[in-house]
Scaffold this motif. Structure first.
Motif, PDB file in Angstrom:
ATOM      1  N   TYR A   1      50.884  50.074  39.542  1.00 50.50           N
ATOM      2  CA  TYR A   1      49.632  49.174  38.917  1.00 50.50           C
ATOM      3  C   TYR A   1      48.501  49.687  38.288  1.00 50.50           C
ATOM      4  CZ  TYR A   1      48.338  44.365  37.751  1.00 50.50           C
ATOM      5  OH  TYR A   1      47.571  43.245  37.136  1.00 50.50           O
TER       6      TYR A   1
ATOM      7  N   THR B   1      45.097  42.976  33.447  1.00 47.19           N
ATOM      8  CA  THR B   1      46.329  43.409  32.985  1.00 47.19           C
ATOM      9  C   THR B   1      46.288  43.934  31.637  1.00 47.19           C
ATOM     10  OG1 THR B   1      47.744  42.388  34.872  1.00 47.19           O
ATOM     11  CG2 THR B   1      48.765  43.228  32.523  1.00 47.19           C
TER      12      THR B   1
ATOM     13  N   SER C   1      47.399  39.929  45.707  1.00 43.75           N
ATOM     14  CA  SER C   1      47.229  39.257  44.584  1.00 43.75           C
ATOM     15  C   SER C   1      48.175  39.595  43.531  1.00 43.75           C
ATOM     16  CB  SER C   1      45.858  39.229  44.146  1.00 43.75           C
ATOM     17  OG  SER C   1      45.640  37.941  43.463  1.00 43.75           O
TER      18      SER C   1
ATOM     19  N   ALA D   1      45.417  36.734  32.515  1.00 44.51           N
ATOM     20  CA  ALA D   1      44.004  36.557  31.932  1.00 44.51           C
ATOM     21  C   ALA D   1      44.229  35.785  30.492  1.00 44.51           C
ATOM     22  CB  ALA D   1      43.244  37.655  31.722  1.00 44.51           C
TER      23      ALA D   1
ATOM     24  N   HIS E   1      39.442  34.451  41.314  1.00 45.13           N
ATOM     25  CA  HIS E   1      39.713  35.747  40.780  1.00 45.13           C
ATOM     26  C   HIS E   1      38.882  35.864  39.735  1.00 45.13           C
ATOM     27  CE1 HIS E   1      41.888  39.040  38.569  1.00 45.13           C
ATOM     28  NE2 HIS E   1      42.012  39.421  39.871  1.00 45.13           N
TER      29      HIS E   1
ATOM     30  N   THR F   1      43.541  28.296  42.100  1.00 42.19           N
ATOM     31  CA  THR F   1      44.833  29.193  42.496  1.00 42.19           C
ATOM     32  C   THR F   1      45.357  28.197  43.737  1.00 42.19           C
ATOM     33  OG1 THR F   1      43.511  30.836  41.676  1.00 42.19           O
ATOM     34  CG2 THR F   1      45.471  31.472  42.963  1.00 42.19           C
TER      35      THR F   1
HETATM   36  C1  LIG Z   1      44.495  35.094  41.391  1.00 40.03           C
HETATM   37  C2  LIG Z   1      44.785  36.171  39.964  1.00 40.03           C
HETATM   38  N1  LIG Z   1      44.440  35.377  38.793  1.00 40.03           N
HETATM   39  C3  LIG Z   1      44.491  36.056  37.608  1.00 40.03           C
HETATM   40  C4  LIG Z   1      44.790  37.213  37.273  1.00 40.03           C
HETATM   41  C5  LIG Z   1      44.895  37.960  36.146  1.00 40.03           C
HETATM   42  O1  LIG Z   1      46.180  38.260  35.714  1.00 40.03           O
HETATM   43  P1  LIG Z   1      46.348  39.405  34.570  1.00 40.03           P
HETATM   44  O2  LIG Z   1      45.959  40.597  35.273  1.00 40.03           O
HETATM   45  O3  LIG Z   1      47.953  39.239  34.493  1.00 40.03           O
HETATM   46  O4  LIG Z   1      45.643  39.467  33.511  1.00 40.03           O
HETATM   47  C6  LIG Z   1      45.123  37.995  38.668  1.00 40.03           C
HETATM   48  C7  LIG Z   1      45.761  39.473  38.447  1.00 40.03           C
HETATM   49  O5  LIG Z   1      45.062  40.437  38.567  1.00 40.03           O
HETATM   50  C8  LIG Z   1      45.094  37.478  39.834  1.00 40.03           C
HETATM   51  O6  LIG Z   1      45.225  37.737  41.110  1.00 40.03           O
END
Ligand SMILES: Cc1ncc(COP(=O)(O)O)c(C=O)c1O
Lengths: 454, 502
Positions: free
Chosen positions: A98, A331, B91, B153, B184, B228
């Motif tokens: 990752y 991400t 996470s 996100a 987050h 969350t």
């Molecule tokens: C609790 C939480 N919310 C949101 C995200 C964001 O997701 P992504 O990385 O897929 O954009 C993450 C991931 O890193 C996360 O752990």
């Protein structure tokens, strides 16, 4: 299928250690009335053999580029993908790692990112590039947000020759801060400095940036230098949305005055995959580095003086800056960006130039052939690998007929335009990459003729 | 950088160092040959009349295929990954990625499909999308979903723009979005990007949302609450029904960040908890590979009253007798628009759908059961050496603190993390969530064996003992990795974000 390793004995031993009787006890914190209390209503589980059967059946219903000759374009195109890319991407050390939060055990990822950033800078002629965005459209939207922030203005100007998906994405992203997108109609298929000037003059001091396709959605290479100059005179940034393959041959957007260059990386060694995943690239002038979105890797040294790389300038990012971050992206599309780095390393400057050259030559030869079949180019202007043809068939459903005959003859004839450009209801965007052959173009010409006479 | 100055042979050692690809570049060296094209007679200068062509080629490396393959293989060997070891990065749900998904996503019918083929020539792709949407709706307890967002996100952004559009459709311009202090970073960042003012509410002593503070923060200007659940502490918020009631009473919407859905599959559904909008991270819960940072996919599921606001296009099914056909619906006047080109990270969707079909209802529930079992088991093992800020059942992950250790020995969570690298482990997420000092957030996932968890706990125990005896050993860690601690401050002060080309 199930991928967990536990035997019933493992589970019992672990539960006993926890002083629990059943695994249900571990969910005691979820109020009973919020528990589902029934199995999910999903189709039954399948083993790998059954999965293959099911998915192969679905895949067989799609007109893929192994079985069909694909002339559709508009951002995604059937380019040559070198064989070495897939096995490298399939390496578990790339595939299943990752974000390199622990640089000491992520030097492969980080070095790959710095190489990728370097190559994007070289292609775009700009100073700094990030580690990737989701795709070209969202990269452009983020560039628009950067421009709003940088100029403290609230409008973005673009021609209707900017791809419709890209315009729509900018509009969506701008709805957050309440920005507006104004679209300049370009009935001749390319943007001109005069039109740009007029549009800018209509709202003096309003525009944060001008966004231009390079080449544009209709394949035409806009006069980027002139457009950048006009944009700058109005105090707006110039953002170029680029086909990265074209940048092997065309003067770089940076050299022509663009402040930010973005685009979609599918053509650089990524599968078409029904439009995703690919990646977005984002390159800019040095002075924007602290306002850029997304991950950036940088070089540094370790305690013993060895060179290495780390994620850097992280104070721009959501995990540090939270509500005041330059973007919410977390991400990204790292694996697809790595595909591009491998692609560009395999081709080198000479190979990329050859790909770009073959695109131009194939496309122009094909244009002549289709013209001979009565399908004339709709627009003047020099085009790179795709162009708009007006079908010879005067009927309103000419496009549907060509597409249907094409499918029957193993050809995806092009990208229809009517939904986004009502005036182009009898037109197709035809893309001819370096991977096409003369024989395949003959088949397309035959399809157009057959559809017109049926 | 180019290997000069090192002892002869040292550059051949695997897993230690690899110079940049540019070090392998020599003028005139060639790699693969692209197709030459069929029309060499076309004069490019003529075809592109008036266009400025490059005089200086881009500074790309000039190498051969064997050199490229060797370089990237060697780079890969500098990486830690799920395939090489335990990766309890809280996470992020770093579980095994079934390889059948890779095989199926690479079928030509998916991988070599152009997004603009006519719908009748993409029925397999549309059907897959429709069925994945249906499965995600069932898993979340929602009515409709979009598969367009490229990651969590972007799913959040989609959700927040739906929130805006919903309130706007009712003539309301609510300006505030509430997030808990355990959220987050993407949550506040997204809310701000969507044009909202972010209001933070504190957590209570049990790690959940402080309901009193929440009810004071909620008002007629509140557009949504982003949560969350289980939250970033790995704790299920037992007050969720009350939280949902208060939120809805204030006229606001409740948003579910599904990053932690690995804990609740088939056990409890966000829809049943009272959420209105849900995003999934397919690269977490449905085990599509993380690819060093992506690609992911962040589908968003909503209650039926929010379906009109979903991005365009959505996939619809038509049934004529036993025949089903699928098509895109573009005509959705209340839609928030689109968030990206085409239909989403389709290749990721294929993998996630394969995962769901492989496991079925029972398998998915077992995922959550084993994930929660592993987390609770490991939490109790680790709690012997580290502080447990919230001593209660955890869900699929847990947070411990190195605060006590720091007070006793001076070593920090960061040092523990770095020392874990020497023991051959990827460390947990550290210093997140922000509300726990010296936080270490551990997510073992359901695909790890009891032996692995036991051994990891032993490593942490050994490190805690070392911290008392030889704290410097930890501060100097890691020493058994390709590089040692890197100067991050220096990197940010004078950013060098590219190699000199050519
Ligand atoms: C609790 C939480 N919310 C949101 C995200 C964001 O997701 P992504 O990385 O897929 O954009 C993450 C991931 O890193 C996360 O752990």
């Amino acid at each position: 299928m199930y991928y967990g390793p536990h035997t019933e004995e493992d589970r019992q031993a672990m539960l006993a250690f926890l002083g629990a009787e059943t695994v249900e006890d571990l969910f005691a914190d979820i109020p009973a009335e919020l528990r589902l209390g029934r199995p999910l209503d999903l189709p039954e589980a399948l083993d790998e053999t059954a999965l293959r059967r099911l998915f192969r059946g679905l895949a067989a219903k799609n007109a893929d580029a192994d079985r069909f000759v694909v002339f559709a374009g508009g951002g995604v195109a059937d380019h040559y993908v070198p064989a070495a890319i897939a096995p490298l991407l399939a390496r578990g050390e790339f595939l299943t790692a990752y974000t390199p939060y622990q640089p000491e055990v992520s030097q492969g990822t980080l070095a790959g990112i710095v190489e990728f950033q370097t190559m994007m800078c070289e292609l775009t002629g700009l100073d700094v590039a990030n580690a990737s965005m989701y795709d070209g459209a969202s990269a452009t939207a983020e560039a628009a947000l950067l421009a709003l922030d940088q100029t403290k203005r609230s409008r973005i100007l673009c021609p209707d020759t900017l791809p419709p998906d890209v315009r729509a994405t900018i509009r969506t992203y701008l709805s957050g801060p309440g920005g507006e997108v104004d679209v300049v109609p370009c009935p001749e298929g390319s943007f001109t400095s005069e039109r740009l000037q007029a549009a800018l003059a209509a709202r003096p001091g309003a525009y944060a940036a001008v966004v231009v396709g390079y080449p544009n959605y209709f394949g035409i290479v806009e006069d980027l230098a002139a457009l950048c100059e006009v944009a700058h005179r109005a105090g707006a940034l110039a953002i170029a949305y680029c086909d990265p393959i074209a940048l092997g041959l065309l003067e770089s957007p940076g050299a022509l005055g663009a402040d930010v260059a973005v685009g979609d990386g599918q053509p650089l060694g990524n599968a078409m995959s029904f439009g995703g995943p690919s990646f977005g690239f984002f390159a800019a002038r040095d002075r924007f580095i602290r306002r850029m979105p997304g991950r950036i890797a940088g070089l540094t040294r370790d305690l013993s003086g060895r060179e290495g790389s780390v994620l850097t300038l992280q104070t721009r990012e959501q995990h540090i800056r939270r509500a005041r971050a330059t973007s919410n992206i977390c991400t990204n599309n790292a694996l697809n960006a790595l595909a591009a780095a491998i692609y560009l390393a395999l081709l080198g400057p000479a190979g990329l130039r050859e790909v770009a050259t073959a695109c131009v030559q194939n496309a122009h030869a094909a244009m002549e052939r289709l013209r001979a079949a009565g399908a004339r180019p709709a627009f003047p202007g020099p085009f790179f690998k795709e162009w708009v043809v007006e079908l010879p068939d005067p009927r309103e459903d000419a496009v549907d007929r060509v597409l249907a005959v094409g499918l029957a003859r193993g050809v995806v004839a092009g990208t229809p335009l009517a939904r986004e450009y009502p005036a182009l209801s009898r037109h197709l965007l035809v893309c001819v990459t370096e991977a096409r052959t003369r024989e395949e173009v003959e088949r397309l010409a035959a399809v157009i003729e057959e559809a017109a006479s049926s | 950088m180019n290997g000069e100055g090192q002892a002869p042979g040292a550059v051949g050692l695997v897993g230690l160092a690899e110079p940049s690809i540019y070090a392998r570049s020599r003028p005139g060296r060639r790699g693969v040959r692209p197709p030459a094209g069929f029309a060499p007679e076309v004069d490019v200068a003529d075809a592109l009349l008036g266009v400025r062509l490059r005089e200086v080629p881009p500074g790309l490396p000039e190498t051969s295929e064997p050199e490229v393959v060797r370089h990237f293989t060697r780079l890969s060997q500098l990486n830690y990954a799920v395939d090489t070891g335990f990766y309890p990065l809280g996470s992020c749900t770093m579980k095994h990625n079934p390889r059948i998904g890779e095989e199926l996503a690479q079928l030509a019918g998916f991988a070599r499909l152009h997004p603009a083929v006519p719908e009748e020539a993409a029925q397999g792709a549309l059907e897959l999308m429709w069925r994945l949407e249906e499965a995600l709706c069932e898993i979340s307890g929602m009515a409709r979903a979009t598969l367009q967002p490229a990651a969590g996100a972007q799913g959040e952004l989609c959700g927040m723009l739906i929130v805006r559009a919903y309130h706007a459709s009712r003539g309301e311009g609510r300006r505030k979005v509430i997030v808990p202090d355990s959220a987050h970073g993407t949550n506040p960042a997204t809310a701000a990007m969507a044009g909202f003012e972010v209001v933070e509410v504190p957590s209570d002593a049990r790690g959940g949302v402080d309901v009193g503070a929440l009810s004071r923060a909620l008002d007629g200007d509140t557009a949504a609450l982003m949560l969350t659940n289980p939250n970033t502490l790995g704790l299920f918020d037992e007050n969720i029904a009350e939280i949902a009631r208060l939120t809805h009473e204030a006229g606001a919407l409740l948003y579910y960040d599904g990053a932690n859905a690995n804990a609740i599959l088939g056990v409890s559904r966000p829809g049943d908890m009272g959420f209105d909008i849900v995003h999934f991270n397919l690269h977490k819960t449905f085990s599509t590979p993380h690819g060093m940072g992506g690609p992911g996919a962040g589908p968003v599921a909503v209650r039926d009253f929010l379906a009109p606001f979903l991005p365009v296009p959505v996939v619809e099914r038509r049934r004529e007798g036993s025949r089903e056909t699928f098509r895109f619906d573009w005509d959705r006047p209340q839609s928030i628009g689109r968030l990206r080109s085409h239909y989403g990270n389709f290749g990721v969707l294929v993998r996630a759908y394969a995962y769901i079909r492989a496991l079925g209802a029972e398998g998915l529930r077992r995922v959550s059961e084993d994930a929660v079992l592993n987390a609770n088991y490991l939490m109790r093992l680790v709690a012997r050496d580290f502080d447990l800020p919230y001593d209660r059942l955890c869900k699929h992950e847990f947070v411990v603190s190195a605060k006590g250790l720091r007070e006793r020995t001076g070593v920090r969570a960061l040092d523990v993390a770095k020392r874990l690298l020497d023991f051959g482990y990827h460390p947990p997420t550290v210093y997140f969530p922000l509300i726990v000092e010296e936080a270490m957030m551990v997510e073992p996932t359901e695909t790890e064996t009891k032996e692995t968890l036991d051994d990891f706990a032993r490593a942490l125990h050994a490190i805690a003992e070392e911290a008392a005896r030889e704290p410097d050993r930890l501060r100097e860690a890691p020493t058994r990795t390709p590089v040692r601690r890197l100067d991050e401050a220096g990197a940010a002060r004078r950013p060098v974000v590219r190699y000199p080309a050519g």
